[in-house]
Design an enzyme around this catalytic site. Structure first.
Site, mmCIF file in Angstrom:
data_model
loop_
_atom_site.group_PDB
_atom_site.id
_atom_site.type_symbol
_atom_site.label_atom_id
_atom_site.label_comp_id
_atom_site.label_asym_id
_atom_site.label_seq_id
_atom_site.Cartn_x
_atom_site.Cartn_y
_atom_site.Cartn_z
ATOM 1 N N GLN A 198 3.599 3.277 6.668
ATOM 2 C CA GLN A 198 3.657 2.681 5.331
ATOM 3 C C GLN A 198 4.825 1.697 5.319
ATOM 4 O O GLN A 198 5.987 2.085 5.194
ATOM 5 C CB GLN A 198 3.843 3.771 4.282
ATOM 6 C CG GLN A 198 2.798 4.887 4.364
ATOM 7 C CD GLN A 198 1.417 4.431 3.931
ATOM 8 O OE1 GLN A 198 1.160 4.200 2.753
ATOM 9 N NE2 GLN A 198 0.500 4.312 4.885
ATOM 10 N N ALA A 239 0.784 6.847 -6.520
ATOM 11 C CA ALA A 239 0.490 6.682 -5.095
ATOM 12 C C ALA A 239 0.728 5.245 -4.627
ATOM 13 O O ALA A 239 1.069 4.354 -5.409
ATOM 14 C CB ALA A 239 -0.945 7.107 -4.822
ATOM 15 N N HIS A 240 0.508 5.038 -3.318
ATOM 16 C CA HIS A 240 0.807 3.729 -2.713
ATOM 17 C C HIS A 240 -0.081 2.617 -3.265
ATOM 18 O O HIS A 240 -1.253 2.807 -3.549
ATOM 19 C CB HIS A 240 0.720 3.783 -1.189
ATOM 20 C CG HIS A 240 -0.590 4.265 -0.639
ATOM 21 N ND1 HIS A 240 -0.768 4.528 0.693
ATOM 22 C CD2 HIS A 240 -1.779 4.541 -1.223
ATOM 23 C CE1 HIS A 240 -2.002 4.933 0.904
ATOM 24 N NE2 HIS A 240 -2.636 4.945 -0.241
ATOM 25 N N ASN A 241 0.556 1.461 -3.439
ATOM 26 C CA ASN A 241 -0.100 0.223 -3.880
ATOM 27 C C ASN A 241 -0.633 0.279 -5.310
ATOM 28 O O ASN A 241 -1.400 -0.592 -5.723
ATOM 29 C CB ASN A 241 -1.223 -0.182 -2.927
ATOM 30 C CG ASN A 241 -0.693 -0.594 -1.567
ATOM 31 O OD1 ASN A 241 -0.606 0.237 -0.670
ATOM 32 N ND2 ASN A 241 -0.318 -1.851 -1.433
#
Length: 352
Positions: A198, A239-241
């Protein structure tokens, strides 16, 4: 602190009835107030405490029945708003952290602004930039190249990983982690999971407040973005993005899956879950314990799992509550149908 009730009344623009010379030393709930306290009453459910409250003064709505003559009244249009104006002006907590504690570890390459306070065991790693008037409490860790804007307050045990950017006037409460790895894995031909690095970051814009034990994951590539004015309650997972739009509110135990985008002025009530790769329009409100499985393109209230517009959800719940009654009706109809069939059969046999 002692403040005259007359001064408070003038500050909130209220009508004073009773002694204006008494001093207020504390603010309290109506059922817990003691002599010297100022309280307020704005919900009918709390009127039951009025007869016995020991408060010296009370903020009430215009036209309130002032049946006691041993208490001073301040009448205003909105007691709730007025009371918290008093909190902000006279009783707002003052965080007096100043200077750099000897136990703090600050890399020589870090840039530290003026009037910065660093508490015990704070770690500021290489390449970090900390603005003016920032306060960072004990045991908080900033990894490499983190940026912190002016007037930001980080409480104890906050972790901010490398390359993340925090704006101005941000408040982050204890135990929160910014920039932990997103949940990214791929499987090989044998079904074995392999980690995907990541390599993105988290950007938190100005005037955001984040509660305790919140996790905001770094992007796989690019940025996870919390836009200006967002308020996040305790125990929320981003969460991511993910992109959270301006002035959106995320309430306790809500979770947003990867790459989902929320518009401006949205509200996720407690324990709301959103799947990944969807979008919410501006002004979407999701009620508690709902699950959102697809994009919502129109402002409004939504409820249920899967979430649907509030009116449809309420109708559906009404039908579900009536299932026992429907079952009884169906049994009765089945009985009547059976009786009719028997009569028809009898008629047919008699006509042969």
């Amino acid at each position: 602190m002692n403040i005259s009730i007359k001064e408070i009344a003038e500050f909130i623009g209220g009508k004073l009835t009773g002694s204006g010379n008494i001093s207020i030393s504390n603010l309290a709930k109506i059922e817990e107030a003691e002599t010297g306290d100022l309280t307020f009453l704005y919900l009918p459910a709390y009127e039951k405490y009025f007869a016995d409250t020991k408060a010296s003064a009370i903020i009430v709505k215009d036209g309130f029945n002032k049946s006691r003559d041993d208490i001073t009244y301040i009448e205003v249009a909105n007691p709730n708003s007025a009371f918290f104006q008093v909190v902000e002006k006279y009783f707002k907590p003052d965080f007096n952290l100043s200077g750099i504690d000897p136990t703090a570890s600050v890399d020589n390459s870090a840039v530290i602004g003026s009037n910065v306070g660093l508490g015990k065991n704070v770690v500021v790693s290489a390449g970090c930039k900390i603005g003016n008037n920032v306060k960072i409490y004990h045991n908080t860790v900033l990894l490499e190249n983190v940026e912190i804007g002016d007037d930001t307050l980080l409480f104890q045990n906050v972790s901010i990983r490398e390359k993340c950017k925090i704006g101005k006037r941000v408040i982050i409460h204890p135990g929160t982690v910014i920039g932990s790895d997103g949940f990214g894995y791929t499987t090989d031909s044998k079904g074995v999971y392999h980690k995907i690095s990541q390599i993105g970051n988290v950007i938190i814009e100005d005037d955001v407040e984040i509660g305790a034990n919140v996790t905001v994951d770094r992007a796989s590539i690019g940025s996870t973005v919390i836009k200006k004015g967002v308020k996040i309650d305790n125990l929320v997972q981003v969460a991511h993005n993910v992109v959270v739009g301006e002035n959106t509110v995320l309430i306790a135990q809500s979770g947003i899956s990867g790459s989902t985008k929320l518009g401006r002025n949205c509200i996720l009530a407690g324990q709301v879950g959103l799947v990944g790769h969807i979008e919410l329009a501006d002004g979407v409100v999701i009620t508690a314990q709902s699950g959102v499985t697809k994009s919502i393109n129109k402002a409004g209230q939504y409820r249920g799992s899967p979430a649907q517009d509030l009116k449809s959800a309420l109708k559906q719940e009404a039908f579900i509550r009536n299932i026992p009654q429907y079952a009884d009706s169906i049994k009765e109809l089945q009985k009547q149908i059976a009786e009719l069939k028997e009569k028809i059969n009898n008629l047919e046999r008699n006509n042969l």
